[in-house]
Design an enzyme around this catalytic site. Structure first.
Site, PDB file in Angstrom:
ATOM      1  N   ASP A   1     -55.660 -21.966  -9.090  1.00 50.31           N
ATOM      2  CA  ASP A   1     -55.228 -20.972 -10.475  1.00 50.31           C
ATOM      3  C   ASP A   1     -53.362 -21.712 -10.601  1.00 50.31           C
ATOM      4  OD1 ASP A   1     -57.221 -19.350 -11.199  1.00 50.31           O
ATOM      5  OD2 ASP A   1     -56.526 -18.434  -9.012  1.00 50.31           O
TER       6      ASP A   1
ATOM      7  N   TYR B   1     -52.685 -14.999   0.691  1.00 53.76           N
ATOM      8  CA  TYR B   1     -52.478 -15.582   2.392  1.00 53.76           C
ATOM      9  C   TYR B   1     -51.770 -14.921   2.984  1.00 53.76           C
ATOM     10  CZ  TYR B   1     -53.196 -20.126  -0.288  1.00 53.76           C
ATOM     11  OH  TYR B   1     -53.665 -21.072  -1.208  1.00 53.76           O
TER      12      TYR B   1
ATOM     13  N   GLU C   1     -63.714 -23.386  -4.518  1.00 57.20           N
ATOM     14  CA  GLU C   1     -62.263 -23.701  -5.360  1.00 57.20           C
ATOM     15  C   GLU C   1     -61.684 -24.729  -3.939  1.00 57.20           C
ATOM     16  OE1 GLU C   1     -58.684 -21.556  -6.716  1.00 57.20           O
ATOM     17  OE2 GLU C   1     -59.606 -20.173  -4.613  1.00 57.20           O
TER      18      GLU C   1
ATOM     19  N   ASP D   1     -51.147 -23.811  -5.350  1.00 52.60           N
ATOM     20  CA  ASP D   1     -52.016 -23.901  -4.068  1.00 52.60           C
ATOM     21  C   ASP D   1     -53.095 -24.750  -3.752  1.00 52.60           C
ATOM     22  OD1 ASP D   1     -52.363 -21.568  -5.112  1.00 52.60           O
ATOM     23  OD2 ASP D   1     -53.060 -20.986  -3.589  1.00 52.60           O
TER      24      ASP D   1
END
Length: 522
Positions: A108, A251, A495, A105
């Site tokens: 990581d 999430y 990120e 996603d």
């Protein structure tokens, strides 16, 4: 004499019919010409009919699509990223499945089905609306390949009608090495996950339209899984955040009504089955639509996307609607107009959620997701208006043109590409100055490093720039004061994510040139 008179009358009658046919033909042609001239006048008024490709946006699009190659899991094919290699080859083996594909996603080595499915849905939407533009700049194949890499995974993750595997990694802990055990997590009838199942249904339904012409068998498989997943999501209602509490750390879902509407909307477009149209109108329009509250399109909230997508039916109506269907669709369109009015900076109802220079800014975590998502919806709505010859959008008495929405979308895209107070491109690999310390495990660790779980942190806190460039990454973005701190541990800002890039692909595709969207996906 009688024979000659008969012949004369016959000849005269034939002449009259020919003249009538000629006159009728002239009238038909004249009407057609007038219609064409009217359309030409409209489009001349609002756009350049054969505008050239915008090279800046074409270059940015080429860069953006490379991020999906960086995020791929599994046995890589035609790898465009020199520092990436195969990974996650055994993913799913604990459940007897092949879940090696799909995409990580963000920064990581974690695969979450919920945002991954949203990434696929947005990519499909971009391809369906702007496939011609993508093809014109030779990027359509890359977009389709990235989409299929995800949908292959999603099909395998749906192992039975009421089982969907939604996560591959240690729940609640990111991995620093791919050599560790990688368990899988599922939702099912006993532990439901309506939002993730419905979003996966939306992804597969929209993708079925993308592949319908060039691979009908695959398209049919996608649609079958989409319909089964929607039934599963709707029959066993329950949030995956409750069924699997640890996902809240990554999430967390704020509700599933929007995903049910989103999935049903895409299934209607994919099947033209009135069952799905009734679902979003008379059956569940009042329960889930919440038209009075304007929301922000994102991986968690699909309502604004639903409103724009369902407005499409009214813009390009291809079927007779019942009174109740029309009433509800008008409600969705009114809500979509409220979203658009909120985005236009000069509107009486313009949102105040902006930076000083006009970037939509909602939250300190990944703020660019909301700006880019809003701009993507704006360019879609602008093109829906243009294609349907809808000249005006009214916002509390003020009137706006499609170009006003387009200009707003341009302002957000240009901000991302460097027209901002920091004079930095938030698209990595684009322009002369972009973030060098992106929070991304693969980009920050040297290719030849043998890194375990604990010693990997030295690369996280290293003062050196990333040894590998995460080309195509759209980072989280600036603070409310338009500042940006380029540090690797500044996760809120540094990120990137696949859904950021998917939304940016949609936005850039719409901005490549001024042109109509398709009136039908099928």
């Amino acid at each position: 004499m009688e024979g000659k008179e008969g012949e004369a009358m016959k000849s005269k009658g034939t002449t009259i019919w020919c003249l009538l046919a000629l006159v009728l033909g002239i009238l038909v042609v004249t009407a057609a010409v007038l219609t064409v001239l009217k359309q030409c006048k409209f489009f001349k008024k609002h756009r350049t009919p054969s505008s050239p490709i915008n090279k800046n946006y074409a270059d940015a699009l080429e860069v953006t699509l490379q991020f999906f190659d960086i995020q791929k899991s599994g046995k890589l094919v035609d790898d465009r990223i020199p520092w990436r290699g195969d990974s996650g080859l055994e993913d799913g083996s604990e459940g007897g499945l092949d879940l090696s594909k799909g995409m990580y996603d963000a920064g990581d080595a974690m695969k979450f089905g919920f945002p991954m499915a949203f990434t696929a849905t947005v990519l499909s939407w971009a391809i369906l609306e702007y496939g011609d533009q993508l093809n014109a700049v030779k990027q359509l194949g890359y977009a389709q390949n990235s989409l299929r890499w995800i949908t292959d995974y999603l099909i395998n993750a749906h192992s039975s009608e009421t089982v969907l595997y939604i996560q591959t990694t240690n729940v609640g802990k990111g991995l620093e090495t791919m050599s560790e055990r990688r368990p899988v997590t599922q939702v099912n009838a006993s532990f439901p996950g309506t939002e993730v199942a419905a979003e996966t249904a939306a992804a597969l339904a929209s993708a079925s339209l993308v592949f319908k012409n060039n691979d009908p068998a695959y398209s049919g498989s996608l649609l079958m899984h989409a319909q089964q997943l929607f039934t599963f999501a709707d029959t066993y209602r329950g949030s995956y955040s409750i069924s699997i509490p640890k996902v809240q750390e990554f999430y967390n879902s704020t509700g599933y009504g929007d995903e049910l509407l989103w999935a049903a909307s895409w299934l209607y477009h994919a099947t033209q089955d009135d069952l799905y149209l009734r679902y979003v109108t008379e059956l569940n329009g009042q329960s889930f639509a919440d038209p009075e509250n304007t929301t922000w399109f994102s991986w968690d909230d699909k309502l604004a996307g639903v409103q724009v997508l369902l407005s499409r039916i009214l813009f390009f109506g291809s079927k007779d609607l019942s009174t109740i269907e029309n009433i509800h669709l008008q409600m969705y369109r009114k809500a979509a107009e409220a979203v658009m009015c909120g985005l236009l900076p000069g509107s009486p109802t313009a949102t105040s959620s902006r930076t000083d220079v006009g970037l939509i800014w909602i939250t300190e975590w990944n703020p660019l997701q909301y700006a880019v998502a809003s701009a993507f919806l704006a360019i879609l709505y602008s093109d829906y208006m243009l294609t349907s010859q809808t000249e005006t959008l009214y916002c509390s008495g003020n009137s706006y043109k499609p170009d006003d929405l387009r200009n707003f979308a341009i302002s957000q895209a240009d901000y991302v590409l460097g027209a901002n107070p920091m004079k930095i491109s938030y698209l990595v690999g684009y322009g002369s100055r972009y973030p060098l310390y992106v929070h991304h495990r693969g980009a920050s660790i040297p290719v030849n490093a043998d890194t375990g779980c604990q010693d990997g942190f030295k690369w996280l806190y290293s003062e050196n720039p990333n040894p590998n460039i995460a080309v195509g990454a759209v980072v989280g973005g600036p603070a409310l004061n338009d500042s940006y701190s380029d540090t690797r541990d500044n996760v809120k800002q540094s990120e990137a994510s696949t859904y950021n890039s998917a939304l940016f692909v949609g936005l850039l595709s719409g901005l490549l040139k001024t042109s109509s969207v398709v009136m039908s996906y099928t």
